[in-house]
Design a protein around this motif. Structure first.
Motif, mmCIF file in Angstrom:
data_model
loop_
_atom_site.group_PDB
_atom_site.id
_atom_site.type_symbol
_atom_site.label_atom_id
_atom_site.label_comp_id
_atom_site.label_asym_id
_atom_site.label_seq_id
_atom_site.Cartn_x
_atom_site.Cartn_y
_atom_site.Cartn_z
ATOM 1 N N GLU A 69 16.299 84.044 38.614
ATOM 2 C CA GLU A 69 15.417 83.047 38.005
ATOM 3 C C GLU A 69 14.776 82.169 39.079
ATOM 4 N N ASN A 72 11.954 83.926 40.809
ATOM 5 C CA ASN A 72 10.729 83.970 40.005
ATOM 6 C C ASN A 72 9.793 82.806 40.337
ATOM 7 N N THR A 73 10.371 81.698 40.781
ATOM 8 C CA THR A 73 9.559 80.518 41.081
ATOM 9 C C THR A 73 8.935 80.568 42.472
ATOM 10 N N THR A 209 11.828 94.437 37.623
ATOM 11 C CA THR A 209 10.619 93.836 37.047
ATOM 12 C C THR A 209 10.779 93.589 35.555
ATOM 13 N N ALA A 213 11.695 89.824 36.496
ATOM 14 C CA ALA A 213 10.404 89.312 36.925
ATOM 15 C C ALA A 213 9.524 88.895 35.754
ATOM 16 N N LYS A 214 9.767 89.423 34.552
ATOM 17 C CA LYS A 214 8.933 89.083 33.397
ATOM 18 C C LYS A 214 9.437 87.835 32.665
ATOM 19 N N LYS A 215 10.498 87.245 33.213
ATOM 20 C CA LYS A 215 11.057 86.059 32.581
ATOM 21 C C LYS A 215 10.409 84.781 33.122
ATOM 22 N N LEU A 216 9.149 84.874 33.461
ATOM 23 C CA LEU A 216 8.437 83.712 33.998
ATOM 24 C C LEU A 216 8.005 82.781 32.847
#
Length: 216
Positions: A69, A72-73, A209, A213-216
């Protein structure tokens, strides 16, 4: 990316690369050589497998701390994140090979079991097999977390069982190897491992991904 690799290296050092552990491991291997002699290779294989499976420590720590997580930032490319973990896997393979090197070297000096050429060949095989094992393992851990090791091992046993049922599979493989020169065997092994590594890397990127990565 290099920072991610250093982070994994620090975690491995935290769990394994401690002076007292290394000393205890060396003493244990020395006792195994003196007591079990040539059969001490079994001990080396067992310890090497412990090192290989320590890759799950990195994944467990990531999930515990919420590392995906955080990444992701940062906007860091997924390919670099996964590649850093693959570099850590290569490091673990080198560590497992180093363990085998120590015990084989002791056997070489104490019992003169193999020539130096045979010893080098054994170490190369161990390194390639350990890398192959980790390349197969990584996508499963990315997909199933720490349960991935159990699932991967079960599937490997099933695959080995099914292959054993193929007529003359062992003979055909042996004949293929005998037909190749030593240099060609090494080249084929490296190319095959590189191919499997690339597939493993690509699958791991896809899984990462879709999971993180899609947990933005």
């Amino acid at each position: 990316m290099f920072g991610l690799f250093l982070k994994d290296l620090f975690l491995l050092k935290k769990h394994w690369l401690k002076t007292k552990y290394i000393f205890i491991l060396f003493v244990f291997l020395l006792i195994a050589v003196l007591v079990l002699k040539e059969n001490s290779l079994i001990v080396a294989v067992f310890i090497a497998m412990l090192f290989l499976n320590s890759i799950q420590v990195l994944f467990a720590e990531d999930m515990k701390t919420g590392w995906p997580e955080f990444l992701n930032t940062t906007g860091l490319h997924v390919g670099k994140i996964v590649f850093a973990r693959f570099l850590a896997s290569i490091l673990i393979s080198l560590l497992s090979t180093a363990i085998s090197f120590v015990i084989n070297l002791l056997l070489y000096f104490f019992f003169d079991s193999w020539s130096f050429k045979e010893l080098s060949t054994i170490l190369l095989i161990i390194f390639l097999v350990s890398l192959l094992y980790l390349f197969i393992l990584l996508p499963f851990i990315y997909l199933f977390d720490t349960n991935g090791i159990t699932i991967a091992i079960i599937l490997l046993f099933i695959a080995a069982f099914l292959l054993s049922k193929v007529n003359n599979i062992t003979t055909n493989i042996a004949n293929f190897i005998n037909d190749l020169a030593t240099v060609n065997i090494v080249m084929v092994s490296f190319l095959g491992l590189l191919f499997i590594g690339c597939i493993s890397y690509g699958i791991s990127i896809i899984i990462y991904t879709n999971r993180f990565a899609k947990k933005l």
